[in-house]
Design a protein around this motif. Structure first.
Motif, short mmCIF file in Angstrom:
data_model
loop_
_atom_site.label_atom_id
_atom_site.label_comp_id
_atom_site.label_asym_id
_atom_site.label_seq_id
_atom_site.Cartn_x
_atom_site.Cartn_y
_atom_site.Cartn_z
N ARG A 24 -3.41 9.79 10.84
CA ARG A 24 -2.38 9.06 10.86
C ARG A 24 -2.16 8.38 12.29
NH1 ARG A 24 -1.24 12.75 7.04
NH2 ARG A 24 -0.32 11.94 4.98
N ALA A 25 -2.37 9.33 13.29
CA ALA A 25 -2.43 9.17 14.63
C ALA A 25 -3.33 7.73 14.96
CB ALA A 25 -2.47 10.24 15.51
N HIS A 26 -4.46 7.98 14.62
CA HIS A 26 -5.47 6.79 14.77
C HIS A 26 -4.97 5.60 14.29
CE1 HIS A 26 -9.49 5.55 16.03
NE2 HIS A 26 -9.72 5.28 14.77
N LEU A 27 -4.61 5.54 12.93
CA LEU A 27 -4.26 4.51 12.27
C LEU A 27 -2.85 3.94 12.93
CD1 LEU A 27 -4.34 5.68 8.73
CD2 LEU A 27 -5.90 3.97 9.92
N THR A 40 6.41 9.53 12.23
CA THR A 40 6.91 8.48 11.49
C THR A 40 6.32 8.44 10.06
OG1 THR A 40 7.36 6.04 11.13
CG2 THR A 40 5.22 6.82 12.48
N ARG A 41 6.93 7.91 8.99
CA ARG A 41 6.58 7.66 7.96
C ARG A 41 5.75 6.32 7.73
NH1 ARG A 41 5.31 11.89 4.82
NH2 ARG A 41 5.78 10.64 2.91
N THR A 42 5.80 5.54 8.59
CA THR A 42 5.34 4.21 8.41
C THR A 42 3.93 3.98 7.82
OG1 THR A 42 6.73 3.38 10.24
CG2 THR A 42 4.82 1.95 9.71
N THR A 45 4.14 4.76 4.05
CA THR A 45 4.52 3.97 3.34
C THR A 45 3.64 2.54 2.94
OG1 THR A 45 6.88 4.54 4.20
CG2 THR A 45 6.57 2.29 3.19
N HIS A 46 3.12 2.28 4.17
CA HIS A 46 2.09 1.22 4.00
C HIS A 46 0.79 1.42 3.17
CE1 HIS A 46 4.24 -0.70 7.21
NE2 HIS A 46 3.72 -1.81 6.84
N VAL A 47 0.39 2.77 3.41
CA VAL A 47 -0.95 3.35 2.29
C VAL A 47 -0.43 3.24 1.01
CG1 VAL A 47 -2.22 5.25 1.83
CG2 VAL A 47 -2.18 4.51 4.28
N SER A 48 0.63 3.77 0.72
CA SER A 48 1.17 3.86 -0.83
C SER A 48 1.27 2.52 -1.41
CB SER A 48 2.40 4.42 -0.96
OG SER A 48 3.11 4.71 -1.89
N ARG A 49 1.82 1.47 -0.50
CA ARG A 49 1.84 0.07 -1.01
C ARG A 49 0.50 -0.52 -1.31
NH1 ARG A 49 5.47 -2.11 3.07
NH2 ARG A 49 7.45 -0.84 2.96
N LEU A 50 -0.50 -0.14 -0.09
CA LEU A 50 -1.95 -0.66 -0.38
C LEU A 50 -2.75 0.01 -1.57
CD1 LEU A 50 -3.91 -2.35 1.19
CD2 LEU A 50 -4.50 -0.24 2.31
N ARG A 51 -2.45 1.13 -1.66
CA ARG A 51 -2.97 1.99 -2.77
C ARG A 51 -2.65 1.30 -4.08
NH1 ARG A 51 -1.33 7.34 -2.05
NH2 ARG A 51 -3.03 7.82 -0.53
N ARG A 52 -1.34 0.96 -4.31
CA ARG A 52 -0.81 0.36 -5.48
C ARG A 52 -1.40 -0.89 -5.68
NH1 ARG A 52 4.17 0.78 -4.34
NH2 ARG A 52 4.47 -1.19 -3.65
N LYS A 53 -1.11 -1.94 -4.50
CA LYS A 53 -1.55 -3.30 -4.65
C LYS A 53 -3.20 -3.31 -5.09
CE LYS A 53 1.69 -5.60 -1.99
NZ LYS A 53 1.83 -6.25 -0.63
N SER A 70 -3.52 15.45 7.52
CA SER A 70 -4.64 15.10 8.16
C SER A 70 -4.61 13.51 8.53
CB SER A 70 -5.89 15.37 7.85
OG SER A 70 -6.12 16.80 8.03
N GLY A 71 -4.50 12.93 7.43
CA GLY A 71 -4.88 11.54 7.11
C GLY A 71 -5.10 10.89 5.81
N TYR A 72 -6.08 10.04 5.91
CA TYR A 72 -6.46 9.34 4.75
C TYR A 72 -8.00 9.02 4.57
CZ TYR A 72 -1.67 8.63 3.95
OH TYR A 72 -0.14 8.68 3.93
N ARG A 73 -8.73 9.20 3.65
CA ARG A 73 -9.97 8.85 3.38
C ARG A 73 -10.18 8.25 2.10
NH1 ARG A 73 -12.10 13.90 2.66
NH2 ARG A 73 -12.37 14.28 4.97
#
Length: 88
Positions: A24-27, A40-42, A45-53, A70-73
């Motif tokens: 998350r820090a790197h992103l 922050t949850r920013t 929130t953005h990853v959730s929208r991207l995943r859905r779209k 940790s983050g996302y993969r």
């Protein structure tokens, strides 16, 4: 489908680094230009929208997975997992 500028930048990062853990820090630093130690949850929130779209839930062979604390993969799903989902 339309993506916001930040969603597009996130997608570009994930697709260019398939299989790599992105914290998350790197992103936050790369996409928002802010120091990564901000709470922050920013990003979430953005990853959730991207995943859905982009339907990055594995049904099309790619899954954007949350890695706890940790983050996302971005992961490539096995063909059998995709076929099994289609069959159900």
């Amino acid at each position: 489908m339309e993506l916001t500028e930040r969603e597009y930048r996130l997608a570009t990062l994930f697709f260019s680094k398939v299989g790599e853990l992105l914290s998350r820090a790197h992103l936050l630093e790369l996409v928002w230009g802010i120091k990564g130690d901000v709470s922050t949850r920013t990003v979430d929130t953005h990853v959730s929208r991207l995943r859905r779209k982009l339907e990055l839930d594995g049904r099309h062979g790619l899954r954007l997975r949350s890695v706890y604390q940790s983050g996302y993969r971005m992961e490539v799903c096995s063909t059998s997992a995709v076929e099994q989902r289609v069959a159900n």
